[in-house]
Design a protein around this motif. Sequence first.
Motif, PDB file in Angstrom:
ATOM      1  N   ASP A  40       0.739  -1.048   0.024  1.00  0.00           N
ATOM      2  CA  ASP A  40      -0.039  -0.170  -0.022  1.00  0.00           C
ATOM      3  C   ASP A  40       0.732   1.230  -0.096  1.00  0.00           C
ATOM      4  O   ASP A  40       1.685   1.363   0.694  1.00  0.00           O
ATOM      5  CB  ASP A  40      -0.901   0.047   1.093  1.00  0.00           C
ATOM      6  N   PRO A  41       0.600   2.284  -1.021  1.00  0.00           N
ATOM      7  CA  PRO A  41       1.297   3.466  -1.057  1.00  0.00           C
ATOM      8  C   PRO A  41       1.327   4.303   0.183  1.00  0.00           C
ATOM      9  O   PRO A  41       1.776   5.406   0.299  1.00  0.00           O
ATOM     10  CB  PRO A  41       1.334   3.993  -2.198  1.00  0.00           C
ATOM     11  N   GLY A  42       0.499   3.804   1.339  1.00  0.00           N
ATOM     12  CA  GLY A  42      -0.045   4.781   2.372  1.00  0.00           C
ATOM     13  C   GLY A  42      -1.189   5.564   2.289  1.00  0.00           C
ATOM     14  O   GLY A  42      -1.545   6.233   3.121  1.00  0.00           O
ATOM     15  N   ASP A  43      -1.991   5.312   1.136  1.00  0.00           N
ATOM     16  CA  ASP A  43      -3.318   6.010   0.962  1.00  0.00           C
ATOM     17  C   ASP A  43      -4.625   5.123   1.248  1.00  0.00           C
ATOM     18  O   ASP A  43      -5.603   5.348   1.020  1.00  0.00           O
ATOM     19  CB  ASP A  43      -3.441   6.680  -0.257  1.00  0.00           C
ATOM     20  N   GLY A  44      -4.361   3.728   1.538  1.00  0.00           N
ATOM     21  CA  GLY A  44      -5.256   2.589   1.495  1.00  0.00           C
ATOM     22  C   GLY A  44      -5.822   2.275   0.265  1.00  0.00           C
ATOM     23  O   GLY A  44      -6.432   1.592  -0.038  1.00  0.00           O
ATOM     24  N   GLY A  46      -3.765   0.118  -1.730  1.00  0.00           N
ATOM     25  CA  GLY A  46      -3.255  -1.202  -2.095  1.00  0.00           C
ATOM     26  C   GLY A  46      -3.910  -2.234  -2.130  1.00  0.00           C
ATOM     27  O   GLY A  46      -5.126  -2.437  -1.764  1.00  0.00           O
ATOM     28  N   CYS A 115       5.428  -2.676   8.572  1.00  0.00           N
ATOM     29  CA  CYS A 115       5.846  -1.791   7.403  1.00  0.00           C
ATOM     30  C   CYS A 115       5.283  -0.388   7.678  1.00  0.00           C
ATOM     31  O   CYS A 115       4.008  -0.171   8.525  1.00  0.00           O
ATOM     32  CB  CYS A 115       5.174  -2.002   6.016  1.00  0.00           C
ATOM     33  N   GLU A 117       3.872   1.626   5.656  1.00  0.00           N
ATOM     34  CA  GLU A 117       2.563   1.563   4.911  1.00  0.00           C
ATOM     35  C   GLU A 117       2.123  -0.118   4.841  1.00  0.00           C
ATOM     36  O   GLU A 117       3.056  -0.812   5.293  1.00  0.00           O
ATOM     37  CB  GLU A 117       2.867   2.049   3.204  1.00  0.00           C
ATOM     38  N   GLY A 118       0.954  -0.331   4.414  1.00  0.00           N
ATOM     39  CA  GLY A 118       0.506  -1.702   4.644  1.00  0.00           C
ATOM     40  C   GLY A 118       1.354  -2.555   3.650  1.00  0.00           C
ATOM     41  O   GLY A 118       1.522  -2.215   2.698  1.00  0.00           O
ATOM     42  N   CYS A 119       1.525  -3.824   4.123  1.00  0.00           N
ATOM     43  CA  CYS A 119       2.250  -4.865   3.183  1.00  0.00           C
ATOM     44  C   CYS A 119       1.851  -6.257   3.823  1.00  0.00           C
ATOM     45  O   CYS A 119       1.518  -6.368   5.011  1.00  0.00           O
ATOM     46  CB  CYS A 119       3.852  -4.534   3.098  1.00  0.00           C
TER      47      CYS A 119
END
Length: 127
Positions: A40-44, A46, A115, A117-119
């Motif tokens: 996820d690039p950090g904005d949800g 992903g 992470c 961001e999500g991973c």
Amino acid sequence: MRIFLSVTALVLLLLSCQKEQTAQNDSMTGKWKLKEYYIDPGDGSGKWQAAADGNSYIEFKDDGSVISTPPFFTEYTRFEVLNDSVVRFTDNANLYPMNVRYEFTPTQLTLYPPCIEGCGFRYMATD
């Protein structure tokens, strides 16, 4: 009254008979093949993506050792299941332990390393 007692006894007998359930794999031990990854690039926004390399895997051994191929966990050589949702990975010197959240079924293992961001990495059981 005899009929009532007979019927009740028969019903109780039938209810107590159950099919024997087959044993399920309740251990992560074994070899798991990487099927999908999540970034996820950090904005949800992903999404799970199919793994391009069909040769990536992680293998958990009975003695607590772990072997993996890229893209992740390659520097770790040991694992310890802490509870039903966290596994700890350690390197040979135990200098950099990493707690990883996981979800497990007998056919699928999903690892969520820490992470910013999500991973995540989704593995399938191998034969």
